[in-house]
Design a protein around this motif. Structure first.
Motif, PDB file in Angstrom:
ATOM      1  N   SER A  95      22.854  37.565 -12.247  1.00  0.00           N
ATOM      2  CA  SER A  95      22.390  38.898 -12.652  1.00  0.00           C
ATOM      3  C   SER A  95      21.942  39.754 -11.477  1.00  0.00           C
ATOM      4  O   SER A  95      21.395  40.841 -11.679  1.00  0.00           O
ATOM      5  CB  SER A  95      21.239  38.766 -13.660  1.00  0.00           C
ATOM      6  OG  SER A  95      20.121  38.115 -13.063  1.00  0.00           O
ATOM      7  N   ASN A 121      18.999  26.233 -13.725  1.00  0.00           N
ATOM      8  CA  ASN A 121      19.455  27.310 -14.598  1.00  0.00           C
ATOM      9  C   ASN A 121      18.799  28.635 -14.219  1.00  0.00           C
ATOM     10  O   ASN A 121      19.440  29.693 -14.277  1.00  0.00           O
ATOM     11  CB  ASN A 121      19.158  26.969 -16.056  1.00  0.00           C
ATOM     12  CG  ASN A 121      20.058  25.873 -16.598  1.00  0.00           C
ATOM     13  OD1 ASN A 121      21.146  25.633 -16.068  1.00  0.00           O
ATOM     14  ND2 ASN A 121      19.606  25.192 -17.635  1.00  0.00           N
ATOM     15  N   ARG A 122      17.518  28.584 -13.830  1.00  0.00           N
ATOM     16  CA  ARG A 122      16.855  29.796 -13.336  1.00  0.00           C
ATOM     17  C   ARG A 122      17.595  30.346 -12.133  1.00  0.00           C
ATOM     18  O   ARG A 122      17.850  31.560 -12.045  1.00  0.00           O
ATOM     19  CB  ARG A 122      15.404  29.504 -12.961  1.00  0.00           C
ATOM     20  CG  ARG A 122      14.716  30.670 -12.261  1.00  0.00           C
ATOM     21  CD  ARG A 122      13.362  30.306 -11.676  1.00  0.00           C
ATOM     22  NE  ARG A 122      12.414  29.920 -12.708  1.00  0.00           N
ATOM     23  CZ  ARG A 122      11.119  29.696 -12.476  1.00  0.00           C
ATOM     24  NH1 ARG A 122      10.633  29.809 -11.252  1.00  0.00           N
ATOM     25  NH2 ARG A 122      10.311  29.355 -13.453  1.00  0.00           N
ATOM     26  N   ARG A 139      20.898  31.927 -13.251  1.00  0.00           N
ATOM     27  CA  ARG A 139      20.683  33.217 -13.921  1.00  0.00           C
ATOM     28  C   ARG A 139      20.345  34.300 -12.913  1.00  0.00           C
ATOM     29  O   ARG A 139      20.831  35.434 -13.001  1.00  0.00           O
ATOM     30  CB  ARG A 139      19.550  33.117 -14.948  1.00  0.00           C
ATOM     31  CG  ARG A 139      19.849  32.282 -16.167  1.00  0.00           C
ATOM     32  CD  ARG A 139      18.878  32.599 -17.302  1.00  0.00           C
ATOM     33  NE  ARG A 139      17.489  32.663 -16.862  1.00  0.00           N
ATOM     34  CZ  ARG A 139      16.668  31.620 -16.767  1.00  0.00           C
ATOM     35  NH1 ARG A 139      17.124  30.400 -17.060  1.00  0.00           N
ATOM     36  NH2 ARG A 139      15.425  31.771 -16.390  1.00  0.00           N
TER      37      ARG A 139
END
Length: 270
Positions: free
Chosen positions: A148, A140-141, A144
């Motif tokens: 972004s 998930n890191r 993200r």
């Protein structure tokens, strides 16, 4: 995330140090090789060869024994390098100690923006195990960070190799859920580079248009394409990368002089 480093219109110079395998005692050795002395020698080589560094990446197995004194020795040893250092854990590390010290010393980040690049720092270590795995939190890191990044290109760093490297004994000790990892990258056009340590040897490949780079250890080297554990007589070294604002990558590996740091030739494991 740390403050951005440099200008997005300029190249970024990165030095990768990996697999230093330091001990609590400065006199300890790995397979007959003084890992503390070899790290100091590699840092001196970087200072001699790279006049301007924007950041240093330490890609795991900072220590052999996971002792806090060894981590502090690493921090002291790389302090002369004129750039911030960021680290990630390897299979010999204590990730909890690294997180605590890294928070205090500014070495631990989820990602770093440098020039026109985003550098994602993942923890692939499994406590008490040699192979790697990226947890859901780490994946998930990664997602993200990619989502972004906007117009920045992306480099992903982890300790374990996410592709086979042609070593029968080492290939099972890589990233166990590599396909989960690659599924996040294949749909991301801005990902240009994956960088790792762990294999104690140089590698430069491509997969799906993504550059794959691994780097010699600052101490013991492993023989390439070996069926069983085997060391190599190549010298310790480091990798320098220049990440260009248009997504181009320039890189080279530099080593200490041959014969200066050699492991026990009869070593059968570590």
């Amino acid at each position: 995330m740390s403050s951005p480093i440099g200008n997005q219109s300029e190249a970024v110079c990165i030095v990768q140090l990996t697999d230093s395998h330091l001990y609590a005692s400065p006199d300890a050795d790995l397979l007959g090789l003084d890992t503390y002395a070899s790290l100091r020698a590699v840092v001196d080589l970087v200072l001699d060869q790279v006049p301007k560094i924007d950041l240093v990446l330490a890609t795991g197995d900072i220590t052999q024994d996971g002792d806090e004194r060894a981590y502090r020795r690493f921090i002291d040893t790389v302090e002369p390098l004129p750039a911030p250092c960021y680290w990630i854990p390897g299979n010999h590390d204590d990730a909890s100690i690294m997180a605590r010290l890294g928070t205090d010393e500014g070495l631990s980040e989820e990602w770093v923006d440098a020039g026109n690049w985003r550098i994602v720092l993942l923890d692939s270590s499994i406590p008490g195990a040699v192979p790697g795995h990226l947890s859901g939190q780490q994946l998930n890191r990664l997602q993200r960070a990619i989502d972004s990044a906007d117009e920045r290109f992306v480099m992903v760093c982890l300790h374990h190799h996410p592709v086979p490297i042609g070593c029968d004994w080492m290939d099972p000790l890589g990233l166990l859920n590599a396909e989960d990892f690659w599924s996040r990258l294949q749909a991301a056009e801005r990902v240009k580079l994956v960088l790792w340590g762990h294999i104690h040897q140089e590698l430069d490949q491509q997969r799906d248009g993504i550059r794959l780079l691994a780097t010699p250890s600052t101490c013991v080297q492993f023989a390439r394409h070996s069926s069983d554990f085997a060391t190599d007589t190549q010298a310790p070294g480091y990798r320098m990368l220049r990440l260009m604002p248009d997504g181009h990558i320039e890189t080279r590996v530099s080593r200490l002089e041959s014969g200066r740091f050699l492991p026990d030739p009869g070593a059968v494991g570590y």
